[in-house]
Scaffold this motif. Structure first.
Motif, short mmCIF file in Angstrom:
data_model
loop_
_atom_site.label_atom_id
_atom_site.label_comp_id
_atom_site.label_asym_id
_atom_site.label_seq_id
_atom_site.Cartn_x
_atom_site.Cartn_y
_atom_site.Cartn_z
N LYS A 94 0.72 -1.09 -0.11
CA LYS A 94 -0.16 -0.06 -0.10
C LYS A 94 0.88 1.25 -0.02
O LYS A 94 1.94 1.25 0.40
N TYR A 95 0.30 2.08 -1.03
CA TYR A 95 1.08 3.46 -0.94
C TYR A 95 0.42 4.53 0.14
O TYR A 95 -0.65 4.85 -0.08
N ASP A 140 0.60 8.20 1.61
CA ASP A 140 1.05 9.44 1.30
C ASP A 140 0.95 10.41 2.42
O ASP A 140 -0.02 10.73 3.16
N PHE A 197 11.99 0.70 -0.87
CA PHE A 197 11.42 1.60 -1.94
C PHE A 197 12.22 2.85 -1.91
O PHE A 197 11.77 4.08 -1.51
N PHE A 205 5.38 2.47 -8.55
CA PHE A 205 4.31 3.42 -8.15
C PHE A 205 4.70 4.78 -8.63
O PHE A 205 4.20 5.60 -7.68
N PRO A 253 1.10 6.99 -7.94
CA PRO A 253 0.78 6.30 -6.91
C PRO A 253 -0.75 5.81 -6.45
O PRO A 253 -1.19 4.91 -5.82
N PRO A 268 -0.61 1.60 -9.15
CA PRO A 268 0.76 0.72 -9.20
C PRO A 268 0.47 -0.15 -10.30
O PRO A 268 -0.60 -0.74 -10.32
#
Length: 323
Positions: free
Chosen positions: A23-24, A26, A60, A90, A93, A96
């Motif tokens: 999971k991204y 932010d 990452f 990604f 975002p 992906p």
């Protein structure tokens, strides 16, 4: 990363699917709001064991490309398909894109990995230390080329003895921290070992040498966290906190171990013995600080072969009776 689960049944149990969610999150909001963006599902289970609770199984570092090393089954010793290396783009975002998924042979319950730029260093054959009557078991250190995200490849490999807990890249060299079985005397003992590898050419890595220390049983907290691995490039020194049991003298040994290194050599140097289970060795104003569960010691290491404790502050006492 989080393990992806199926919908719960009536009892609330969620059966694992054998996949992992990447999971991204932010965190760019200066007010502190965290926003969940896109998610990618990759094969296998990214494990939370190993050094630093498995943090080195995910990378990452460039903020765009995610690398994840996962176990295909419950454990990673699945033979020709024990591990899965997934690479996810990604760049967007919110959407992906899975670029590749590669099976990697593994015979270890807990492989050791480290991502470094366009490479992955991997020890896929760790096992418990045992004495086989002649010498230490040999294991490979593999280098994977990740420059082509769509097709990562095994570039080269070199065999070393013992097992590996932690990789620490050092430019075109690589430290591999682990242990070696004692081959004489104590059949059940193991010494801490620090191998130094030349990885300037990924296709033909080679061993510069190995420094070992600790009689009988020995252990270092650096096996569990990179924070306990202290390095001074200017002086060519690695300092490792350790504790051990010497089965010959029947006593515990605790302190800081000094290891000297150059681009072409690595050597076990002196030991600064102190009290308690030593957790950290810290460079400070031409001295070393040795921090344990019992004391804080100041070490003069100007003579690398004979470092000495010059001051010691008791932090805690093992109180067994009060009157």
């Amino acid at each position: 990363a989080s393990s992806e689960l199926a919908a719960p049944d009536a009892s609330g149990y969620q059966a694992p699917t054998g996949n992992t969610e990447l999971k991204y999150l932010d965190i760019s909001d200066p007010a502190g709001a965290i926003k969940e963006r896109g998610m990618a599902i990759v094969g296998g289970t990214v494990q939370g064991w190993g050094a630093d609770n498995g943090r080195w199984n995910i990378d990452f570092s460039d903020g765009k490309t995610a690398h994840a090393l996962a176990c295909v089954g419950q454990y990673c010793n699945g033979g020709s398909s024990g591990l899965t290396l997934s690479i996810v783009d990604f760049s967007n975002p919110d959407a992906p894109n899975l670029l590749s998924s590669t099976n990697i042979p593994s015979s270890s319950y807990s492989p050791t990995a480290r991502f470094d730029a366009s490479r992955m260093y991997l020890s896929p054959a760790n096992s418990y230390c045992y004495y086989n009557g002649t010498a230490n078991q040999s294991i490979p250190v593999q280098i994977y080329d990740l420059s082509n995200s769509a097709k990562p490849t095994l570039a080269g490999s070199v065999d070393i003895s013992g097992q590996i807990w932690l990789f620490m890249p050092n430019g075109n060299r690589l430290f591999a921290l682990g242990d070696q079985c004692n081959t004489t005397g104590d059949y059940y003992g193991s010494s801490v070992s620090l191998s130094y590898l030349d990885v300037s050419n990924a296709a033909s890595p080679s061993s510069v040498g190995t420094a070992t220390f600790g009689q009988g049983w020995a252990w270092t907290p650096a096996a569990g966290t990179f924070k306990a691995f202290t390095k001074n490039d200017t002086e060519g020194l690695v300092v490792l906190p350790f504790s051990g049991w010497d089965s010959t003298s029947y006593q515990y040994n605790n302190g800081l171990q000094l290891i000297e290194f150059t681009p072409t050599s690595i050597t076990t140097s002196g030991t600064a013995e102190s009290k308690g289970w030593v957790e950290r060795g810290i460079f400070a104003k031409s001295r070393l600080l040795s921090l344990s569960d019992l004391s804080l010691s100041v070490v003069d290491y100007s003579n690398h072969v004979q470092p000495t404790v010059v001051s010691e502050l008791t932090l805690a006492r093992n109180v067994v009776d009060v009157k």
